[in-house]
Design a protein around this motif. Structure first.
Motif, PDB file in Angstrom:
ATOM      1  N   ALA A  47       0.839  -1.219   0.000  1.00  0.00           N
ATOM      2  CA  ALA A  47       0.000   0.000   0.000  1.00  0.00           C
ATOM      3  C   ALA A  47       0.865   1.256   0.000  1.00  0.00           C
ATOM      4  O   ALA A  47       0.562   2.233  -0.690  1.00  0.00           O
ATOM      5  CB  ALA A  47      -0.902  -0.019   1.227  1.00  0.00           C
ATOM      6  N   THR A 141      -7.588   0.265  -2.682  1.00  0.00           N
ATOM      7  CA  THR A 141      -7.220  -1.143  -2.854  1.00  0.00           C
ATOM      8  C   THR A 141      -8.049  -1.930  -1.845  1.00  0.00           C
ATOM      9  O   THR A 141      -8.220  -1.466  -0.717  1.00  0.00           O
ATOM     10  CB  THR A 141      -5.715  -1.345  -2.544  1.00  0.00           C
ATOM     11  OG1 THR A 141      -4.940  -0.677  -3.530  1.00  0.00           O
ATOM     12  CG2 THR A 141      -5.335  -2.811  -2.501  1.00  0.00           C
ATOM     13  N   ILE A 173      -7.419   0.036   1.510  1.00  0.00           N
ATOM     14  CA  ILE A 173      -6.578   1.210   1.634  1.00  0.00           C
ATOM     15  C   ILE A 173      -7.254   2.275   0.785  1.00  0.00           C
ATOM     16  O   ILE A 173      -7.647   1.991  -0.345  1.00  0.00           O
ATOM     17  CB  ILE A 173      -5.146   0.954   1.143  1.00  0.00           C
ATOM     18  CG1 ILE A 173      -4.483  -0.142   1.986  1.00  0.00           C
ATOM     19  CG2 ILE A 173      -4.307   2.231   1.242  1.00  0.00           C
ATOM     20  CD1 ILE A 173      -4.518  -1.527   1.394  1.00  0.00           C
ATOM     21  N   LEU A 181      -5.490   2.949   5.931  1.00  0.00           N
ATOM     22  CA  LEU A 181      -5.672   1.487   5.842  1.00  0.00           C
ATOM     23  C   LEU A 181      -6.667   1.097   6.924  1.00  0.00           C
ATOM     24  O   LEU A 181      -6.455   1.414   8.094  1.00  0.00           O
ATOM     25  CB  LEU A 181      -4.333   0.763   6.037  1.00  0.00           C
ATOM     26  CG  LEU A 181      -4.293  -0.740   5.769  1.00  0.00           C
ATOM     27  CD1 LEU A 181      -2.864  -1.197   5.470  1.00  0.00           C
ATOM     28  CD2 LEU A 181      -4.840  -1.562   6.934  1.00  0.00           C
TER      29      LEU A 181
END
Ligand code: FBP
Length: 358
Positions: A47, A141, A173, A181
């Protein structure tokens, strides 16, 4: 070295990094091997790499299309490709993963022959909300982790085709005004903000609980004409048609599931991507969009349904299957599901059927 500052400018010397937080959680499980914790670190590292690329996207040549179509029939964006490769490269050599599944890859992704195989299957949407990339809007994500069910050797498709209720961890994320996150391992939902001055995810939102009733509804209303009567009635209800049942809500829609979900998780609200005459099973994918978000929603005392069934109970039959999705504040999701059930049953009894209402 610049240290995090507390209001008033003095250096904050006690911070909770994601590593420390995960370790503290792991300590509660004497049987834990630390493998899942390390896998979450691997994802946090990927990430950070993706966040750094997104932050500089307009300066380096990674905006726009990659020039290929992905398995969804969508134009793959350069950042889709970068994010996909970054996650695969961060996981495949760790010895913690037996197989992967990605929105960008047609088939399951085996662990390379030279790498050792672990006990987890990982599914991910490497870059969600791709249509927002080039206009500098929030993207994300999404990841979902299962314990393998195949006994040994390289993982199989069976390891990824598990119902959402068997997830051992899930998260997303969000690359927005800050990079956050948010994850759950079934012990509540926790949020970490990336501090770019030290390159660490620091605990900023512990034990997130989403309001039972929200202030927002999030749906792409340009699809209204393609919805069936049940969905149209439910959305009209959220806008104020049935004030005794639900207080009128404000509309917010970014067009990125992660960003729309995150807003509603924190402030309260309901996100819908219903089925319609074009996307007869909805647009969003069960395994790496709906299921992980549903696990987080339920862990934050919200809920998630396809209108009739709990998302976490749906048993997947293929990697890229789609599902209608209604997710967010428990009472708002309940209202929508109730409306859909009522209108669907009444149309069935009156023989009206569930064609798109004129
Ligand atoms: P991908 O970008 O990962 O394909 O995700 C699909 C998505 O962009 C969701 O993030 C979002 O909720 C939805 O599609 C938006 O769809 P639409 O543009 O039809 O409203």
């Amino acid at each position: 070295m610049v240290h995090p500052q507390t209001p008033g400018g003095c250096v904050q010397t006690s911070v909770t990094t994601i590593e420390r937080f995960i370790l503290d959680q792991e300590d509660r499980y004497p049987e834990a091997t630390g493998e899942l914790s390390n896998l979450l670190y691997d994802i946090a590292l990927a990430a950070k790499i993706i966040a750094a690329a997104i932050r500089r996207a307009g300066l380096v040549n990674i905006l726009g299309a990659q020039g290929a179509e992905n398995v969804q029939g969508e134009q793959q964006q350069k950042l889709d490709f970068l994010a996909n490769e970054t996650i695969k490269n961060s996981l495949k050599h760790t010895g913690r993963v037996c197989v992967m599944g990605s929105e960008e890859d047609e088939d399951i992704i085996p662990v390379p022959p030279e790498s050792s195989v672990g006990k987890y299957a990982v599914l991910f949407d490497p870059l969600d909300g791709s249509s927002n990339i080039d206009v500098n809007s929030a993207v994300g994500t999404i990841f979902s982790i299962y314990r393998r069910i195949s006994l040994e050797g390289r993982g199989t498709v069976a390891d990824v085709l598990q119902p959402g209720c068997l997830q051992v961890a899930a998260g997303y994320i969000m690359y927005g005004s800050s990079t956050m996150l948010v994850y759950t391992t079934g012990q509540g939902v926790h949020g970490f903000t990336l501090d770019p001055t030290i390159g660490e995810f620091l605990l900023s939102h512990e034990r997130i609980i989403t309001p039972r009733v929200g202030q927002y509804y999030s749906v792409n209303e340009s699809n209204f004409g393609r919805w069936d009567k049940a969905v149209q009635t439910a959305v009209r209800g959220l806008k104020g048609d049935v004030p005794d049942a639900v207080k009128p809500k404000n509309s917010r829609y970014i067009g990125s599931l992660v960003a729309d979900f995150h807003r509603n998780l924190i402030a309260g609200g309901v996100f819908l991507y219903p089925a319609d005459s074009k996307n007869t099973n909805g647009k969003l994918r069960l395994l790496y969009e709906a299921s992980p978000m549903a696990f987080i929603a339920e862990q934050a005392q919200g809920s998630a349904t396809d209108g009739l069934n709990r998302i976490l109970d749906i048993v997947p039959t293929h990697l890229h299957q789609r599902t209608p999705l209604v997710i967010g504040s428990r009472e708002d999701v309940g209202f929508v599901a109730d409306m859909i059930r009522r209108v669907t049953t009444s149309s069935a009894t009156s023989g009206a059927g569930s064609q798109p209402a004129s």
